[in-house]
Design an enzyme around this catalytic site. Sequence first.
Site, mmCIF file in Angstrom:
data_model
loop_
_atom_site.group_PDB
_atom_site.id
_atom_site.type_symbol
_atom_site.label_atom_id
_atom_site.label_comp_id
_atom_site.label_asym_id
_atom_site.label_seq_id
_atom_site.Cartn_x
_atom_site.Cartn_y
_atom_site.Cartn_z
ATOM 1 C CB THR A 1 -1.007 0.038 1.147
ATOM 2 O OG1 THR A 1 -0.062 -0.174 2.346
ATOM 3 C CG2 THR A 1 -1.863 -1.178 1.159
ATOM 4 C CB VAL B 1 8.485 1.878 -2.554
ATOM 5 C CG1 VAL B 1 9.350 0.641 -3.519
ATOM 6 C CG2 VAL B 1 9.426 3.210 -2.437
ATOM 7 N NE ARG C 1 -0.843 1.270 9.734
ATOM 8 C CZ ARG C 1 0.207 0.956 10.076
ATOM 9 N NH1 ARG C 1 0.486 0.030 11.080
ATOM 10 N NH2 ARG C 1 1.297 1.404 9.270
ATOM 11 C CB SER C 2 -3.025 -2.065 4.957
ATOM 12 O OG SER C 2 -2.344 -0.858 5.371
ATOM 13 N NE ARG D 1 19.485 -0.748 1.756
ATOM 14 C CZ ARG D 1 18.951 0.606 1.873
ATOM 15 N NH1 ARG D 1 19.743 1.669 2.550
ATOM 16 N NH2 ARG D 1 17.887 0.854 1.318
ATOM 17 C CB CYS E 1 16.524 5.918 -3.268
ATOM 18 S SG CYS E 1 16.568 7.158 -1.889
ATOM 19 C CB SER F 1 8.653 10.793 -3.383
ATOM 20 O OG SER F 1 10.061 10.662 -4.250
ATOM 21 C CE LYS G 1 20.289 4.570 5.728
ATOM 22 N NZ LYS G 1 18.849 4.784 5.492
ATOM 23 N NE ARG H 1 13.978 13.971 2.547
ATOM 24 C CZ ARG H 1 14.324 12.854 2.087
ATOM 25 N NH1 ARG H 1 14.118 12.542 0.743
ATOM 26 N NH2 ARG H 1 14.413 11.803 3.053
ATOM 27 C CG HIS I 1 16.569 11.116 -5.010
ATOM 28 N ND1 HIS I 1 15.585 11.587 -4.285
ATOM 29 C CD2 HIS I 1 16.785 9.812 -3.872
ATOM 30 C CE1 HIS I 1 15.078 11.062 -3.098
ATOM 31 N NE2 HIS I 1 15.750 9.929 -2.854
#
Length: 344
Positions: free
Chosen positions: A11, A14, A39-40, A99, A130, A160, A214, A235, A242
Site C-alpha cells: 500500500t 514504493v 490495519r491495511s 545491506r 535510493c 518521496s 549509507k 532534502r 533525486h
Amino acid sequence: MSFKVAIVGATGNVGREMLNILEERGFPVSEVVALASRRSMGTEVSFGDRTLKVRPLDQYDFSDTDICIMSAGGNVSKEWSPKIGKQGCVVIDNSSAFRYDQDVPLIVPEVNPDAISLFTRKNIIANPNCSTAQLVVALKPLHDFATIKRVVVATYQSVSGAGKEGMDELFTQTRAVFVADSVDVKKFTKRIAFNVIPHIDVFLDDGFTKEEWKMVAETKKMLDPKIKLTATCVRVPVFIGHSEAVNIEFEKPITADEAREILRDAPGCQVLDKREDGGYITPLESAGEDATFISRIREDSTIDNGLSMWIVSDNLRKGAALNAVQIAELLVERGLIQPKKKAA
C-alpha cells in the site's frame, strides 16, 4: 515458467510502484499477492487491470511463494525476512536492514550482478539506498575505464524518499504558504516548502548523517572498497526524482568526451548533455523513467584526472522498485530460482 510473487508493503508509494513495474516489464508471474500490516487488510491495490485485496503479513504462509519483495521498513524486514527466507522464498529487501550483512548480497544489476549468487546463504538479497543506486550505475563504467580514487557528492533528494507522509507534507505546506495559513512541521525537522534541509536520517557521532554514511558503505560494498567517498545529503522541495552533483577523481586520465561516450554505451545510463539552455536533465523529467540520467559532464581543472557531473533518477523506480524487480529478473535469467511445485 512463472513465479508466485508477494509484495510486502503493497500500500506504500514504493510497493505500488513495484506492482506497476512487475506488470509493465512482463515479469513471469503465476500469482501476485499484496501484503501489508493488519490495519491495511482489505485495502485494494492495482496490478495491471486486476485489483488485489491486501492481506495481512502476519497471517500469510510463504511456503508456496517463490519471491517476496519487501518494502515495509527496516524493523519489519528484520523480523520477517529471515522467517520468509527459511520457508524457501527468496526475499528482495528494499530496507537497510541487511545491506551491510556480509552474508547478504547488495545488488544493482548493472553494477555487480555476479554477487547475486551469494543469496543462498540467507535467501535474502538487499536493495541499496535510493541515492546510492543511481550513483553507482553512473560510476561503474567510469571506474572500469579509469579507476575511481575519490568521490564528492551533494544530493538533492525529493520528499518521496521519505514516503507518502513526506509528499503530503510538501503539498500541505506549499498550499498553506499560498493562502497565508500556519505551516505545520511534522515529518521533516524544518519546513520543506520553499526550503532545503541538509539533514536526512539521524546524525552520527562524526557529524555525518546515516544517509551520508549509507552512500559511503554501499558504494564500497558494491563497487570497490578502495574508493573514498564523502557525501552531503539534502532534502529539497521536489516530489519525485533525486539529483546529485558529483565530483570524481580518477587514477588514470579520462576526458569529458570519453566519459560521455562511455556513459552513452553503459547499461541503465542515458546521457543528456548539451551545453545550451535546457540541455540537461532535471528531476521533473526523470519522473516515471527507468534510466539514470547524466548531464553537465565536464573536466575539473583543480585536480589531476577529475570530472564533475550531474546525475538524476526517479528514486521510486531505479532507487527502489525498478531495481528490486531487476534483481528478481536476474534471478530468473541466471536460473538461480525455480518455481515451487504446487501441492496436488
